[in-house]
Motif scaffolding. Structure first.
Motif, PDB file in Angstrom:
ATOM      1  N   TYR A 127      -4.619  73.552 -65.354  1.00 14.14           N
ATOM      2  CA  TYR A 127      -4.889  72.573 -64.304  1.00 14.14           C
ATOM      3  C   TYR A 127      -5.096  73.327 -62.995  1.00 14.14           C
ATOM      4  O   TYR A 127      -4.681  74.469 -62.835  1.00 14.14           O
ATOM      5  CB  TYR A 127      -3.711  71.603 -64.132  1.00 14.14           C
ATOM      6  CG  TYR A 127      -3.469  70.664 -65.291  1.00 14.14           C
ATOM      7  CD1 TYR A 127      -2.716  71.079 -66.392  1.00 14.14           C
ATOM      8  CD2 TYR A 127      -3.969  69.366 -65.296  1.00 14.14           C
ATOM      9  CE1 TYR A 127      -2.487  70.234 -67.460  1.00 14.14           C
ATOM     10  CE2 TYR A 127      -3.730  68.502 -66.360  1.00 14.14           C
ATOM     11  CZ  TYR A 127      -2.990  68.949 -67.434  1.00 14.14           C
ATOM     12  OH  TYR A 127      -2.757  68.102 -68.494  1.00 14.14           O
ATOM     13  N   GLY A 184       4.125  76.143 -65.779  1.00 14.30           N
ATOM     14  CA  GLY A 184       4.549  77.359 -65.102  1.00 14.30           C
ATOM     15  C   GLY A 184       4.516  77.139 -63.595  1.00 14.30           C
ATOM     16  O   GLY A 184       4.192  76.036 -63.130  1.00 14.30           O
ATOM     17  N   ASP A 185       4.846  78.188 -62.834  1.00 13.91           N
ATOM     18  CA  ASP A 185       4.868  78.065 -61.378  1.00 13.91           C
ATOM     19  C   ASP A 185       3.505  78.331 -60.737  1.00 13.91           C
ATOM     20  O   ASP A 185       3.368  78.232 -59.518  1.00 13.91           O
ATOM     21  CB  ASP A 185       5.912  79.002 -60.777  1.00 13.91           C
ATOM     22  CG  ASP A 185       7.327  78.499 -61.007  1.00 13.91           C
ATOM     23  OD1 ASP A 185       8.256  79.331 -61.010  1.00 13.91           O
ATOM     24  OD2 ASP A 185       7.503  77.270 -61.201  1.00 13.91           O
ATOM     25  N   TYR A 228       6.656  63.875 -62.837  1.00 20.51           N
ATOM     26  CA  TYR A 228       6.995  65.257 -62.512  1.00 20.51           C
ATOM     27  C   TYR A 228       7.540  65.356 -61.098  1.00 20.51           C
ATOM     28  O   TYR A 228       7.112  64.631 -60.210  1.00 20.51           O
ATOM     29  CB  TYR A 228       5.754  66.159 -62.629  1.00 20.51           C
ATOM     30  CG  TYR A 228       5.314  66.422 -64.059  1.00 20.51           C
ATOM     31  CD1 TYR A 228       4.450  65.550 -64.712  1.00 20.51           C
ATOM     32  CD2 TYR A 228       5.755  67.550 -64.740  1.00 20.51           C
ATOM     33  CE1 TYR A 228       4.045  65.796 -66.023  1.00 20.51           C
ATOM     34  CE2 TYR A 228       5.349  67.801 -66.050  1.00 20.51           C
ATOM     35  CZ  TYR A 228       4.500  66.917 -66.679  1.00 20.51           C
ATOM     36  OH  TYR A 228       4.100  67.164 -67.971  1.00 20.51           O
ATOM     37  N   GLN A 249       8.005  68.193 -58.068  1.00 23.76           N
ATOM     38  CA  GLN A 249       7.517  69.509 -57.676  1.00 23.76           C
ATOM     39  C   GLN A 249       8.157  69.935 -56.365  1.00 23.76           C
ATOM     40  O   GLN A 249       8.008  69.251 -55.344  1.00 23.76           O
ATOM     41  CB  GLN A 249       5.988  69.534 -57.542  1.00 23.76           C
ATOM     42  CG  GLN A 249       5.432  70.936 -57.318  1.00 23.76           C
ATOM     43  CD  GLN A 249       3.908  70.983 -57.355  1.00 23.76           C
ATOM     44  OE1 GLN A 249       3.243  70.003 -57.035  1.00 23.76           O
ATOM     45  NE2 GLN A 249       3.354  72.118 -57.761  1.00 23.76           N
ATOM     46  N   GLY A 303       6.110  75.060 -59.935  1.00 24.70           N
ATOM     47  CA  GLY A 303       5.259  74.191 -60.731  1.00 24.70           C
ATOM     48  C   GLY A 303       5.914  72.833 -60.933  1.00 24.70           C
ATOM     49  O   GLY A 303       7.112  72.668 -60.696  1.00 24.70           O
ATOM     50  N   PRO A 304       5.143  71.831 -61.360  1.00 26.22           N
ATOM     51  CA  PRO A 304       5.718  70.507 -61.630  1.00 26.22           C
ATOM     52  C   PRO A 304       6.747  70.581 -62.759  1.00 26.22           C
ATOM     53  O   PRO A 304       6.525  71.244 -63.768  1.00 26.22           O
ATOM     54  CB  PRO A 304       4.496  69.679 -62.059  1.00 26.22           C
ATOM     55  CG  PRO A 304       3.312  70.406 -61.492  1.00 26.22           C
ATOM     56  CD  PRO A 304       3.674  71.849 -61.533  1.00 26.22           C
ATOM     57  N   LEU A 315       8.923  68.323 -65.442  1.00 24.78           N
ATOM     58  CA  LEU A 315       9.010  67.020 -66.095  1.00 24.78           C
ATOM     59  C   LEU A 315      10.418  66.447 -65.936  1.00 24.78           C
ATOM     60  O   LEU A 315      11.411  67.104 -66.276  1.00 24.78           O
ATOM     61  CB  LEU A 315       8.683  67.171 -67.579  1.00 24.78           C
ATOM     62  CG  LEU A 315       8.735  65.911 -68.438  1.00 24.78           C
ATOM     63  CD1 LEU A 315       7.628  64.939 -68.032  1.00 24.78           C
ATOM     64  CD2 LEU A 315       8.603  66.262 -69.916  1.00 24.78           C
ATOM     65  N   ASP A 321       9.696  60.624 -69.053  1.00 27.69           N
ATOM     66  CA  ASP A 321       8.406  60.135 -69.539  1.00 27.69           C
ATOM     67  C   ASP A 321       8.621  58.881 -70.361  1.00 27.69           C
ATOM     68  O   ASP A 321       9.733  58.591 -70.805  1.00 27.69           O
ATOM     69  CB  ASP A 321       7.655  61.211 -70.328  1.00 27.69           C
ATOM     70  CG  ASP A 321       8.435  61.741 -71.532  1.00 27.69           C
ATOM     71  OD1 ASP A 321       7.978  62.719 -72.151  1.00 27.69           O
ATOM     72  OD2 ASP A 321       9.518  61.192 -71.861  1.00 27.69           O
ATOM     73  N   PHE A 376       5.042  63.294 -58.833  1.00 34.03           N
ATOM     74  CA  PHE A 376       3.732  62.932 -59.358  1.00 34.03           C
ATOM     75  C   PHE A 376       3.902  62.068 -60.597  1.00 34.03           C
ATOM     76  O   PHE A 376       4.679  62.391 -61.494  1.00 34.03           O
ATOM     77  CB  PHE A 376       2.937  64.172 -59.764  1.00 34.03           C
ATOM     78  CG  PHE A 376       2.473  65.019 -58.619  1.00 34.03           C
ATOM     79  CD1 PHE A 376       3.223  66.106 -58.197  1.00 34.03           C
ATOM     80  CD2 PHE A 376       1.283  64.733 -57.959  1.00 34.03           C
ATOM     81  CE1 PHE A 376       2.797  66.900 -57.132  1.00 34.03           C
ATOM     82  CE2 PHE A 376       0.850  65.518 -56.904  1.00 34.03           C
ATOM     83  CZ  PHE A 376       1.613  66.598 -56.486  1.00 34.03           C
ATOM     84  N   LEU A 383      -3.680  65.224 -68.833  1.00 35.42           N
ATOM     85  CA  LEU A 383      -2.962  64.335 -67.937  1.00 35.42           C
ATOM     86  C   LEU A 383      -3.840  64.030 -66.726  1.00 35.42           C
ATOM     87  O   LEU A 383      -4.461  64.935 -66.157  1.00 35.42           O
ATOM     88  CB  LEU A 383      -1.664  65.002 -67.463  1.00 35.42           C
ATOM     89  CG  LEU A 383      -0.602  65.295 -68.520  1.00 35.42           C
ATOM     90  CD1 LEU A 383       0.551  66.071 -67.908  1.00 35.42           C
ATOM     91  CD2 LEU A 383      -0.109  64.010 -69.162  1.00 35.42           C
ATOM     92  N   PHE A 413      -3.407  62.799 -63.029  1.00 35.40           N
ATOM     93  CA  PHE A 413      -2.296  62.709 -62.091  1.00 35.40           C
ATOM     94  C   PHE A 413      -2.577  61.771 -60.932  1.00 35.40           C
ATOM     95  O   PHE A 413      -3.723  61.627 -60.476  1.00 35.40           O
ATOM     96  CB  PHE A 413      -1.984  64.097 -61.513  1.00 35.40           C
ATOM     97  CG  PHE A 413      -1.238  65.000 -62.450  1.00 35.40           C
ATOM     98  CD1 PHE A 413      -1.923  65.811 -63.343  1.00 35.40           C
ATOM     99  CD2 PHE A 413       0.146  65.028 -62.450  1.00 35.40           C
ATOM    100  CE1 PHE A 413      -1.233  66.647 -64.216  1.00 35.40           C
ATOM    101  CE2 PHE A 413       0.846  65.860 -63.322  1.00 35.40           C
ATOM    102  CZ  PHE A 413       0.151  66.664 -64.202  1.00 35.40           C
TER     103      PHE A 413
END
Lengths: 113, 110
Positions: free
Chosen positions: A35, A105-106, B36, B38, B43-44, B46, B49, B89, B98, B100
């Protein structure tokens, strides 16, 4: 356990150069996603790999973008002839298999000068 | 095309109050709805869900509700704490990818 690992965490390059971004998914995860997160476009899907199936490339914004996944594990996202609008955070996610929760991941923060 | 709208874009609450974030999706084939969190530079992550065969799901202070008819789903955080401050998100999925929402910046004031 180990999560999704991305490298480098930051990349600064000049316009026109090629860049390669790497993603190590969670061990045993067969599905892998890329993404892009940018201020103007939010979080947008780029490409999806599932096992040995043909990847879903429907989100790649131009033919300058490509990705591969070797041996069903590590993936690299390549951007050729980078442009300033390519500046963004590139995020990789993996899931156990298709339609399972995605873990991110980050990211790699890419800046094009 | 597929679209997910998210509101509000920013939300400020006092510690201990509840926070609600709402999303609307356009693709009626969507059947999976994750949320998510963040934090800056990360990173996002989870947090919860829900799938389309369930109307509500709860995990401690976090709950998600889904109204398939109206194509709405919401995140509810109760007894908010300063560490809940982050960007949240919502997302919807009908296939592999996905889609978003645009994110909600939640600030919990101590």
């Amino acid at each position: 356990g180990a999560g999704v690992s991305q490298s480098p965490s930051n990349k600064v390059t000049e316009k026109g150069k090629d860049v390669e971004l790497r993603c190590d998914p969670i061990s045993g995860h067969t599905a892998l996603y890329w993404y892009r997160q940018s201020l103007g476009q939010g979080l947008e899907f780029l490409i999806y790999f599932q096992g040995n199936s043909a990847p879903d490339k429907s989100g790649l914004p131009s033919d300058r973008f490509s990705a591969e996944r070797t041996g069903g594990s590590v993936s690299t996202l390549t951007i050729q002839r980078t442009q300033q609008e390519d500046s963004a955070v590139y995020l990789c996610a993996s899931s156990l298999r298709r339609a399972q929760p995605q873990h991110f991941g980050d990211g790699t923060r890419l800046s094009i000068l | 095309g597929e679209n997910v709208e998210q509101h509000p874009s920013t939300l400020s609450v006092q510690e201990g109050d509840s926070a609600v974030i709402k999303c609307t999706y356009s693709d009626s084939a969507s059947n999976y709805f994750p949320w998510y969190k963040q934090e800056l530079g990360k990173g996002p992550q989870l947090i919860i869900d829900i799938r389309s065969n369930v109307g509500e799901k709860k995990d401690q202070r976090i709950a998600v509700t889904l109204n398939k008819t109206a194509k709405h789903f919401s995140l509810h955080i109760t007894e908010t704490q300063p560490e809940d401050s982050a960007v949240y998100f919502c997302a919807a999925s009908a296939t592999n990818k996905l889609i978003f929402g645009t994110g909600t910046l939640l600030a919990v004031q101590p």
